[in-house]
Design an enzyme around this catalytic site. Sequence first.
Site, PDB file in Angstrom:
ATOM      1  N   TYR A 151      -4.200  -9.173  16.535  1.00 54.85           N
ATOM      2  CA  TYR A 151      -3.346  -9.527  15.785  1.00 54.85           C
ATOM      3  C   TYR A 151      -2.943 -10.896  15.492  1.00 54.85           C
ATOM      4  CZ  TYR A 151       1.316  -9.946  13.889  1.00 54.85           C
ATOM      5  OH  TYR A 151       2.654 -10.349  13.166  1.00 54.85           O
TER       6      TYR A 151
ATOM      7  N   GLY B 171       0.208  -6.627   5.329  1.00 57.69           N
ATOM      8  CA  GLY B 171      -0.871  -6.261   6.518  1.00 57.69           C
ATOM      9  C   GLY B 171      -0.111  -5.829   7.623  1.00 57.69           C
TER      10      GLY B 171
ATOM     11  N   ILE C  80       0.998  -1.097   0.158  1.00 56.70           N
ATOM     12  CA  ILE C  80      -0.009   0.140  -0.154  1.00 56.70           C
ATOM     13  C   ILE C  80       0.842   1.348   0.180  1.00 56.70           C
ATOM     14  CG2 ILE C  80      -0.375   0.089   2.491  1.00 56.70           C
ATOM     15  CD1 ILE C  80      -3.331   0.592   2.147  1.00 56.70           C
TER      16      ILE C  80
END
Length: 264
Positions: A134, A71, A33
């Site tokens: 997480y 992630g 990203i």
Amino acid sequence: MSRVLLTGAAGMLGTILRDNLNGWQSILRLSDIKNLGKTRDGEEIIKCDLSNIDKVMDLVDGCDYIIHLGGISIEDSFNNILEANIKGAYNIYEAARKKGVKRILFASSNHAIGFHKREDMLDANSPMRPDSIYGLSKCFGENLARYYFDKFGIETASIRIGSSFPKPINRRMLATWLSFDDLTDLVKKIYQIDRLGYAVIYGVSDNKQKWWDNSLTSYIGWKPNDNSQQFENDAKLTAEINNHDDPAIRFQGGAFAAAGHFED
Ligand code: NAI
Ligand code: 15L
């Protein structure tokens, strides 16, 4: 021609693998990203938010092997983890199914099993005991991978990475450290082996202190070479105070197990 997709390529491990895997197969397709800078020889760069299924479909198209690191890599809010880790992993597997990718390395984490005590020796069959939201997202990713193998035959190695850093930065990491060279060997081995099936592997170097036993997946033939012992006498590590009642010392997940709930 082989095209390998590396997600999370702008992150710490992605940056290492970007260098170490350059020229290994015909094309390394890098995605994140975040910005990935200039394209080098043998690379393709596709910026992509993993939570966007349409973008992920295009990202995966034409790839033979996916190294899925992308992630959120620490504790965060449920909503952030839902988008990046849970939807992100689902989108990768769904795109793999539709685009015919047969093998994936999923970067799981020791935080999927972080509430086991340090005296317990774990193997691939030990129950998950996540220590965080997480860690829960990594349990989801592992189960997702198992499902896509059982139902569609997509092979996965779920690597429960310990602590992959240049060197251990606390005493716990003497047991959990995974060197970048051992990580790179493992990533290559998972691609090269004739038959992988579905495998849970602890991503850890050949450290003297051991909490994890990889003998159930010895058919893969990965043998880590490095050992954290060389750092045992580092001043920072020897200066740490050990309070044995502290959950950060009792549990394998360390500070993740000791932390409060993120949403509080
Ligand atoms: P990192 O945080 O440096 O890299 C993760 C990358 O994923 C970042 O570049 C980030 O921009 C990208 N990312 C986050 N959300 C995204 C989204 N929605 N779409 C696309 N990209 C997104 O983490 P690191 O240390 O490189 O770890 C890589 C993987 O290995 C992570 O999945 C992490 O959970 C796992 N892992 C790492 C360990 C370590 O010791 N480094 C230990 C256990 C697991
Ligand atoms: C992880 O899963 C994290 O991504 C990494 O930043 C470290 O905290 C590592 O685990 C660890 O347990 O040392």
